[in-house]
Design an enzyme around this catalytic site. Sequence first.
Site, PDB file in Angstrom:
ATOM      1  N   CYS A 176       0.782  -1.351  -0.122  1.00  0.00           N
ATOM      2  CA  CYS A 176       0.098   0.029   0.009  1.00  0.00           C
ATOM      3  C   CYS A 176       0.729   1.360   0.008  1.00  0.00           C
ATOM      4  CB  CYS A 176      -0.867   0.013   1.110  1.00  0.00           C
ATOM      5  SG  CYS A 176      -1.873   1.479   1.384  1.00  0.00           S
TER       6      CYS A 176
ATOM      7  N   CYS B 123       0.407   2.632   3.658  1.00  0.00           N
ATOM      8  CA  CYS B 123       0.653   2.095   5.115  1.00  0.00           C
ATOM      9  C   CYS B 123       1.394   1.054   4.851  1.00  0.00           C
ATOM     10  CB  CYS B 123      -0.607   1.867   5.401  1.00  0.00           C
ATOM     11  SG  CYS B 123      -1.524   0.537   4.846  1.00  0.00           S
TER      12      CYS B 123
ATOM     13  N   CYS C  20      -4.471  -0.451  -0.040  1.00  0.00           N
ATOM     14  CA  CYS C  20      -5.150  -1.405   0.713  1.00  0.00           C
ATOM     15  C   CYS C  20      -6.690  -1.169   0.999  1.00  0.00           C
ATOM     16  CB  CYS C  20      -4.537  -1.445   2.181  1.00  0.00           C
ATOM     17  SG  CYS C  20      -4.720  -0.077   3.302  1.00  0.00           S
TER      18      CYS C  20
ATOM     19  N   HIS D 129      -7.473   2.588   2.633  1.00  0.00           N
ATOM     20  CA  HIS D 129      -6.966   3.915   1.889  1.00  0.00           C
ATOM     21  C   HIS D 129      -7.451   3.759   0.458  1.00  0.00           C
ATOM     22  CE1 HIS D 129      -3.561   3.543   5.076  1.00  0.00           C
ATOM     23  NE2 HIS D 129      -4.128   4.725   5.341  1.00  0.00           N
TER      24      HIS D 129
ATOM     25  N   CYS E 184     -16.638 -25.547 -13.268  1.00  0.00           N
ATOM     26  CA  CYS E 184     -15.696 -26.574 -13.739  1.00  0.00           C
ATOM     27  C   CYS E 184     -15.454 -27.642 -12.586  1.00  0.00           C
ATOM     28  CB  CYS E 184     -14.356 -26.090 -14.369  1.00  0.00           C
ATOM     29  SG  CYS E 184     -13.931 -24.744 -13.048  1.00  0.00           S
TER      30      CYS E 184
ATOM     31  N   HIS F  74      -9.435 -22.512 -12.085  1.00  0.00           N
ATOM     32  CA  HIS F  74     -10.138 -23.271 -13.079  1.00  0.00           C
ATOM     33  C   HIS F  74      -9.722 -25.170 -12.675  1.00  0.00           C
ATOM     34  CE1 HIS F  74     -11.760 -24.981 -16.577  1.00  0.00           C
ATOM     35  NE2 HIS F  74     -10.844 -25.444 -17.486  1.00  0.00           N
TER      36      HIS F  74
END
Length: 858
Positions: A192, A195, A212, A225, A327, A817
């Site tokens: 971030c 921070c 973040c 943030h 799937c 997947h």
Amino acid sequence: MATDLGELLVPYMPTIRVPRTGDRVFKSECAFSYDSPESEGGLYVCMNSFLGFGREHVERHYHKTGQSVYMHLKRHVKEKATGAAGGAIPRRRNGKVFLDLELNRDFNGVDYEYEDEAKLVIFPDHFEIPLPNIEELPALVSIACDAVLNASSPYKKQEADSWEEEIQVSRHARSLRQQENGVRIPPSGWKCAKCEMRENLWLNLTDGSVLCGKWFFDGSGGNGHALEHYKETNFPLAVKLDTITPDGADIYSFDEEEAVLDPDISEHLLHFGIDMLQMQKTENGHHTDNHVQPRLSDWEVIQESSVKLKPVYGSGYTGIKNLGNSCYLSTTMQVLFSIPEFQRAYVGNLQRIFDYSPLDPTQDFSTQMAKLGHGLLSGQYSKPPVKSELIEQVMKEEYKQQRGISPKMFKALVSKGHPEFSSNRQQDAHEFFLHLINLVERNNSGSENPSDVFRFLVEERVMCCQTQKVRYTQRVDYLMQLPVPLEAASNREELIAYESKRQEAEENMQPPPEPVRARIPFTACLQAFTEPENVPDFWSSALQAKSAGVKTSRFASFPEYMVMQIKKFTFGVDWVPKKLDVSVDVPDFLDLNRLRATGLQTGEAELPDLTPPIVIPENTRGTTTNNSLESPEIDESSVMQLAEMGFPLEACRKAVYYTGNMGAEMAFNWIIAHMEEPDFAEPLANPTYMEPDLPGPSFPTISALGNQPPEESISILTSMGFPRHHTIQALKATNNNLERALDWIFTHPDCEDESEAMSDTTDTELNNNSFSNANAHSDSSLSPDQDLSSPRVRDGPGRYELFAFISHMGSSTMSGHYVCHIKKEGRWLIYNDHKVCLSERPPKDLGYMYFYRRLSSF
């Protein structure tokens, strides 16, 4: 003619209905097969029940119900003349007929056109009335026909009713303006900008800032943030960095306050140096894009995309279309219907199941299982191209892929009422396997139960470390979970060096080094499985107090088919599921005989059969005599912290209460341990003393006031052969915990006079490991007349051969997947959604679930 048609339809008018709100109109798929209007015989829609039937099944419905009037829908698809204008999507010639019939888009980019045809057909003479025929038909019939033709898909209604709404395209996606600020996002080392946080990071698609979160629906941690940045800039869209795959990413719109879709996400990410479309491209087996995350190499290896695979056709080689993150279902069902017992139970009894199906076969589990099994095994939906088509495809260096079958009706049924499987999100194949086995158990009508091949007994030995006394119990299980000991990696030095280089690259904001996958010996996983584990909060009945305890598990019986799951998934620091990047050298042949349970050994002393005392909170003591129902004191601040993470409010209240108001962290651990219980989200009930109606010495149990166990839990236990009154008592004695209830049943076989079915002889047989039989044949089993109160198991030697495995690509069970590999007729095949091909390099070391069959002789 109008008079003639009117008179002709008069006897049938009472049976012709106009679809009302809530009626489901099945005009795209047969209830018993995968025939559709595009099939050779078209589709017949009953004008009373609105069920659809293929040509070979409509006569059955007519004879069974007496319903005579059906709408026959037929779609004719043909290739347009060379040079004709148009795009890749087929054009309608009379599009007013099937206004809401879903279009089959498996046309390989060639320009097609199609023509729809609709008729009313009167049985048994098959008299046909072409539609539309408004002037000649009675008004009621015309209205009914028009309503059927305009009815929405029943699956669209289901999706609208689902607890999770369908994700929509953001209104900002098409008009998003991105800043030309030169920002390039490295493949790792994110943090971030405000921070220094390194988890739950979001990339703003306007200016490329990495910040973040905290605002997202999953309750992931952070300082918010990313949201603050939106409030300052009004830049609306952000993508979660660790969710980016070749198939898409998680995108959130601050302005719309919900998860959204972005059709141009690949271009928007490319603006910041993230090339989604290049993530799967390879050259000489290596990635050519510097922005590939290490885990993405799974995609090309598992799907064998570096080699040209040869498609196969015919019986047992039919693919299943992906409905969008389905799937996990497709791979599980492909493996199950490669097992003879499942083939025999459903496809072998196809006609009997269909003949005795209820009036609405779309809601009958056995019918839909038989339909799916027949669709996969009949070969009707996996036919090779004709010779002329094949020559043309070879010249174009392309091959026609199987269209496969669409499991919409099956998925709608098996996921009905389930909060996860009824959503459109990706799910865990392991959890779906257990869910399906549960459905098989609950819907078994007393005939051959195919799930018996997976069932086995686990013997758990718990020892009090202070007194050295032991307790042996047995429980039922359906698969073996193997831990992954990372410390046992054979390339440990290489991993340490890689981690050092990776951290250095992160700190310097440089591209990461070539990824290194941990190579774990299978023997280390098996050893970790057998290691004793500490029992938290162990109460020693010998000491009448809490003590240190250890538990070991062994096999009291070996099943016909052993399902083994590699526990690759764990929780990250933000409590989001993540997958370990490991390779395990899983063997083709497996010998588990040394893990056979031994039972009570000579010289071992058993723990007394006593239950722990009930600890009643101070604020409730003395209130049981006057049945006071005052609410217990609960730390509401801790409750709200948990609720903000997305857990049900009542579950949060129970978690805080049962952990003695010791804070959100302790309560969170309680939630993780109990979230699979049936009453997880039910309101908290004041515990009280309750004298059970048992013979012999009485002992207290905890039970919620008026707490009748959930019917679903009762059904699960009774389906295993236990008497209903016995299961109810077990659930009440264990606060409706299924696993503990099973243990309770085994340790209290004579809890009531009515439980004569479980005799003293049976109890002795269980303790003496009656299921252990070294020379038992592979088809040996307990017959129903032997012991109706014991779970059905098929015991035999613990030697197995690998015949299938399911692999997962992606960073967590919530994304990615699944594909499966199955060995048939001595050769491995890969099932990748609708594509079924010969496997060239089956990646056995990267699997997630492995399926073994017992060796009949050795």
